[in-house]
Design a protein around this motif. Sequence first.
Motif, short mmCIF file in Angstrom:
data_model
loop_
_atom_site.label_atom_id
_atom_site.label_comp_id
_atom_site.label_asym_id
_atom_site.label_seq_id
_atom_site.Cartn_x
_atom_site.Cartn_y
_atom_site.Cartn_z
N GLY A 76 0.80 -1.22 0.00
CA GLY A 76 0.00 0.00 0.00
C GLY A 76 0.83 1.27 0.00
N THR A 77 2.13 1.15 0.15
CA THR A 77 2.99 2.34 0.16
C THR A 77 3.30 2.86 -1.24
N GLY A 78 2.82 2.16 -2.26
CA GLY A 78 3.07 2.60 -3.63
C GLY A 78 4.44 2.24 -4.15
N GLU A 79 5.03 1.17 -3.62
CA GLU A 79 6.40 0.81 -3.98
C GLU A 79 6.52 0.51 -5.47
N CYS A 80 5.61 -0.33 -5.98
CA CYS A 80 5.69 -0.70 -7.41
C CYS A 80 5.55 0.53 -8.29
N GLY A 81 4.54 1.34 -8.00
CA GLY A 81 4.31 2.53 -8.82
C GLY A 81 5.47 3.50 -8.78
N PHE A 82 6.01 3.74 -7.59
CA PHE A 82 7.11 4.69 -7.43
C PHE A 82 8.31 4.28 -8.27
N PHE A 83 8.75 3.04 -8.11
CA PHE A 83 9.95 2.60 -8.81
C PHE A 83 9.69 2.38 -10.30
N THR A 84 8.45 2.05 -10.67
CA THR A 84 8.15 1.92 -12.10
C THR A 84 8.27 3.25 -12.79
N VAL A 85 7.76 4.31 -12.17
CA VAL A 85 7.87 5.66 -12.75
C VAL A 85 9.34 6.02 -12.96
#
Length: 474
Positions: A76-85
């Motif tokens: 829920g911390t947005g790890e995937c989204g953050f590093f994908t960007v």
Amino acid sequence: MGAVISLPVSMAGSFVASCFGGCCSNLVSKAASSLGSSSLGTRLLYAVWLLINSLISWISYSANKSILWPGKTCTGTGECGFFTVHRLNFALGCLHLILALVLTGVKSTNDVRAAFQNSWWSLKFILYLCLIVLSFIIPNDFYIFFSKWVSVPSGAIFILVGLILLVDFAHEWAETCISHVESEDEDSSFWQRFLVLGTTSMYTASIIMTVVMYVMFCHQQCNMNQTAVTVNLILTVITLVLSVNPKIQESNPKSGLAQSSMVSVYCTYLTMSAMSSEPDDKMCNPLVRSSGTRKFSIILGSLFTFIAIAYTTTRAAANSAFQGTNTNGAIYLGNDIEYEGLGGQTRNQLRYEAIKQAVEEGSLPESALYDTAWLGTSSSTASAIDNQNDDERTGTKYNYTLFHIIFFLATQWIAILLTINVTQDDVGDFIPVGRTYFYSWVKIVSAWICYALYGWTVVAPAIMPDRFDYENYY
């Protein structure tokens, strides 16, 4: 039996799909090459590429998923989204750095390396995909370091470049209108009306936006908004007074209300955008309380942000600071060497100047400039530059290396813009671009810097008249 029967069907289906995919790829490649044969078309293609990469980054961060990261457990911390960007923009940024290095010193499309700028789109796309795969191999710790020490400074530089371009465009627009008015031809009255109506409209829009900000965003507890709007109003008045000051106009006769009106309306818009981008924890942003208004503002604001970034990169390439050899007196013709000034002109260059003058006088059609018969080059060279859409045969319209460096800065700004302290909305499917106090202050301070840059361009000629000889310059 079923397997035997299905075998030719499967082979036929695979063959048709392969042919269809190959045809589509070929058509897309030809269309890109056709559009990229002109300098403007090439810049537009790179801008579209940047927009697509930005939109994919935005969607990936909003969904907190990555199709290129199979099996990764997202929290829920947005790890995937953050590093994908950061991975997507790191890959595209690396591609632009590679192109910047390869294209160093290219001064016309006669240079073999120019093909890497204006064509070979399939190869560049494959390289981009390879860089994406490589970016997902690199550990997460690298992107934390890279974001802090490379992306943030690069984003700040990109914002500054955009502000400089805006101030330059304001002067260019006003001076173009004034030059048409002073020419006193049949169109001078139109340009005069256009200048007056444009200036009046922009100041009117600034006043309307200021009133709206005071009414909607400047409630009693909203100290940040009150300060930002008041300072913006004061700076608008200061730039207006400076623009019409007699001493300023004596040093710079082309300074006036037209330039200051454009700077004023843009900076007021930036301030209003900052108000609408801030969180609503202090009940200072009523736009986010309505579900319909909220979704519309998120999507529209995000698209405008991406388009503005693409415009800045494209505009930077066409600005005088990024111009190529066509604007500094040096050209490249066929097998002749590069020259500067009149002392080193060759026969082909003298012929080119004579034909160019004849075209300007109307005695020859414009197509004569594209006729390679007078070049005296070999057939291979003539055929290589026989593209009627190639407007860079006699010199590049912009500096290719600086063009790609600007795009690298843009990719890093997008990565920061999408990922810095952004949290999921309570209502809506997409994470808003930059709905944080940090980004609101970025916009507010950017507006102040823009006022300062414009103020300096107005005041500098009066302070240092020897360095700004406007009479001879214009």
